[in-house]
Design a protein around this motif. Structure first.
Motif, PDB file in Angstrom:
ATOM      1  N   SER A  90      27.827  46.997  40.528  1.00 49.09           N
ATOM      2  CA  SER A  90      28.245  45.629  40.860  1.00 49.09           C
ATOM      3  C   SER A  90      28.999  44.943  39.715  1.00 49.09           C
ATOM      4  O   SER A  90      29.943  44.187  39.956  1.00 49.09           O
ATOM      5  CB  SER A  90      27.026  44.778  41.216  1.00 49.09           C
ATOM      6  N   VAL A 118      24.338  41.262  42.281  1.00 47.96           N
ATOM      7  CA  VAL A 118      25.158  40.053  42.166  1.00 47.96           C
ATOM      8  C   VAL A 118      25.859  40.118  40.814  1.00 47.96           C
ATOM      9  O   VAL A 118      25.367  40.757  39.882  1.00 47.96           O
ATOM     10  CB  VAL A 118      24.331  38.741  42.247  1.00 47.96           C
ATOM     11  N   GLU A 119      26.998  39.452  40.747  1.00 47.87           N
ATOM     12  CA  GLU A 119      27.755  39.463  39.494  1.00 47.87           C
ATOM     13  C   GLU A 119      27.016  38.612  38.466  1.00 47.87           C
ATOM     14  O   GLU A 119      26.719  37.448  38.720  1.00 47.87           O
ATOM     15  CB  GLU A 119      29.167  38.923  39.742  1.00 47.87           C
ATOM     16  N   ARG A 125      27.709  37.021  45.239  1.00 46.40           N
ATOM     17  CA  ARG A 125      27.426  38.262  45.970  1.00 46.40           C
ATOM     18  C   ARG A 125      28.700  39.108  46.014  1.00 46.40           C
ATOM     19  O   ARG A 125      29.815  38.595  45.841  1.00 46.40           O
ATOM     20  CB  ARG A 125      26.959  37.921  47.395  1.00 46.40           C
ATOM     21  N   GLU A 195      23.014  40.764  52.314  1.00 49.07           N
ATOM     22  CA  GLU A 195      23.281  41.087  50.904  1.00 49.07           C
ATOM     23  C   GLU A 195      22.099  40.723  50.010  1.00 49.07           C
ATOM     24  O   GLU A 195      21.697  41.509  49.147  1.00 49.07           O
ATOM     25  CB  GLU A 195      24.541  40.340  50.426  1.00 49.07           C
ATOM     26  N   PHE A 196      21.535  39.536  50.210  1.00 52.31           N
ATOM     27  CA  PHE A 196      20.420  39.142  49.339  1.00 52.31           C
ATOM     28  C   PHE A 196      19.201  40.042  49.554  1.00 52.31           C
ATOM     29  O   PHE A 196      18.451  40.302  48.614  1.00 52.31           O
ATOM     30  CB  PHE A 196      20.068  37.672  49.518  1.00 52.31           C
ATOM     31  N   VAL A 199      19.708  42.887  47.221  1.00 50.23           N
ATOM     32  CA  VAL A 199      19.631  42.484  45.810  1.00 50.23           C
ATOM     33  C   VAL A 199      18.176  42.236  45.413  1.00 50.23           C
ATOM     34  O   VAL A 199      17.696  42.711  44.374  1.00 50.23           O
ATOM     35  CB  VAL A 199      20.445  41.179  45.584  1.00 50.23           C
ATOM     36  N   SER A 295      20.593  41.972  37.762  1.00 47.05           N
ATOM     37  CA  SER A 295      20.537  40.880  38.755  1.00 47.05           C
ATOM     38  C   SER A 295      19.458  39.843  38.444  1.00 47.05           C
ATOM     39  O   SER A 295      19.495  38.742  38.987  1.00 47.05           O
ATOM     40  CB  SER A 295      20.252  41.439  40.159  1.00 47.05           C
TER      41      SER A 295
END
Ligand SMILES: NC(=O)C1=CN([C@@H]2O[C@H](COP(=O)(O)OP(=O)(O)OC[C@H]3O[C@@H](n4cnc5c(N)ncnc54)[C@H](O)[C@@H]3O)[C@@H](O)[C@H]2O)C=CC1
Ligand SMILES: O=C(CO)COP(=O)(O)O
Length: 377
Positions: A90, A118-119, A125, A195-196, A199, A295
């Motif tokens: 990521s 996540v960045e 995201r 997405e979450f 993560v 993250s």
């Protein structure tokens, strides 16, 4: 180098990143009939995949489909593609997208994120980074997630996943390409939750690894998984997700797989921390990407901004920072406030706990009915 393959009839797809997940997803697509070209950063790896149909470093013992081609030249991989799948760490996505952008400028291919991070610098995201860097319509973007340990799928063990896009049509187009006899894809339009889910389960898997490394047993792990799901749901809902998504493949499903499996790199990193290795030692020992480690800080920042309390993730951060003895992680599953807390959510500000209760009630009812649905919500 011209990639070699015999040509199947399905969509033309490029997979960017030939690590364990990129290569496995390339196999999923090729076995489903797509014309797959892998892009690998290193010429030797591209050559091994293209010629020997092997990726011995990331997928030892796996034979890749004869129809799968590979190159280390982006322009060749992206020529006339219908779909592009992204599977790099990521933190390197943005720099990779900068190289992709000019090559995709006159192409409206669907862009699919396979990543679960996540960045660090922006807290964004992966689909948001894609939208920013490629300046493309979010309806062209999809994400894939679920309980998807690469090596099991590469061995063709039956598995399900979810493809999510703001556009139902895009989700369905990608899901049709990414399915075959051992890989089944469902669709949804909750990109944030999907997405979450991916993560956040990484962070809970690090916590599970830590207590495993310490030597704690199943009660501790079940407590962390259950309370972890509440944290995941509260956080995701507060950031715009539907709570149901967190009960699905991208949430609970992936949480179970990652927390249970020694194949999980996040779980493995946690175990090393629990055994007493420092964060620096763990990073040195990890041969593959453990997204959770990068993250933790941006997730906690977002949690503070959305006023969500995440005691388990906070404690993972303290262990990573060397500020908490791994042995002390378990008794602190909730706040240290003396007032006993309601079980539903940590702060009760999100509806996630209600959804969790309903899902657990449904599962319990089904169990009582011998696996048959009781036919009510
Ligand atoms: N391995 C798995 O079981 C699954 C992984 N994922 C996600 O897929 C993403 C990729 O992970 P893996 O393939 O597992 O990692 P990996 O560590 O197996 O492979 C990463 C690949 O990216 C390449 N790479 C490293 N730095 C790069 C850079 N700066 N630019 C371009 N390429 C670079 C590496 O050479 C390697 O080929 C992660 O976000 C991970 O969370 C999602 C589902 C399952
Ligand atoms: O996302 C995964 C399984 O769904 C892979 O987990 P790890 O990145 O921890 O190996």
């Amino acid at each position: 180098m011209t990639p070699k393959r015999s040509t199947p009839a399905g969509p033309r797809v490029a997979v960017i990143g030939a690590g364990s997940w990129g290569t496995t997803f390339g196999k999923i697509l090729a076995d489903g009939g797509a014309q797959v070209t892998m892009w690998a950063r290193r010429a030797e790896l591209a050559h091994e995949i293209d010629e020997a149909k092997r990726n011995s470093r990331y997928l030892p013992g796996i034979n890749l489909p004869r129809t799968m081609a590979a190159t280390h030249e982006l322009a060749i991989a992206l020529r006339d593609v219908d779909q592009v799948y992204l599977s790099v760490p990521s933190q390197s996505l943005r720099e990779n997208l900068k190289a992709l952008r000019p090559l995709l400028s006159d192409n409206d291919a669907k862009i699919v994120s396979l990543m679960k991070g996540v960045e660090r610098t922006s807290g964004l995201r992966m689909s948001q980074v894609i939208e920013q860097e490629l300046r493309c319509d979010p309806d062209r973007i999809a994400v894939a997630s679920g309980p998807n340990l690469a090596l099991e799928i590469a061995r063709e063990q039956p598995t399900a996943a979810v493809i999510s896009s703001r556009s139902q049509e895009t989700a369905e187009e990608v899901a049709r390409a990414a399915r075959n006899s051992y890989f089944r894809t469902f669709v949804n339009t909750d990109v944030i939750g999907t997405e979450f889910g991916g993560v956040l389960k990484n962070l809970i898997a690090v916590a599970i690894g830590i207590v495993d490394g310490v030597g704690y047993g199943e009660n501790t792990k079940a407590s962390i998984i259950t309370r972890g799901l509440v944290e995941m749901t509260d956080f995701a809902v507060a950031n715009g997700a539907h709570p149901e998504t967190l009960q699905g493949l991208a949430g609970l499903g992936d949480l179970i797989a990652t927390c249970q499996s020694p194949l999980s790199r996040n779980n493995t990193a946690g175990r090393l921390l629990g055994q007493g290795y420092s964060f620096q030692d763990v990073v040195k020992q990890m041969q593959q990407t453990a997204e959770g480690l990068a993250s933790v800080a941006p997730v906690l920042q977002l949690a503070r901004e959305s006023e969500v309390h995440m005691p388990i993730v906070e404690q993972v951060k303290m262990v990573l920072d060397g500020k908490m003895n791994p042995r002390d992680i378990a008794p602190h599953l909730t706040t240290d406030d003396d007032t006993p807390q309601g079980e539903r959510t940590n702060h009760g500000q999100a509806d996630g706990g209600g959804a969790l209760r309903r899902a657990l009630q449904r599962a319990f009812d089904q169990f009582r009915n011998g696996g048959r649905s009781p036919g009510r919500d």
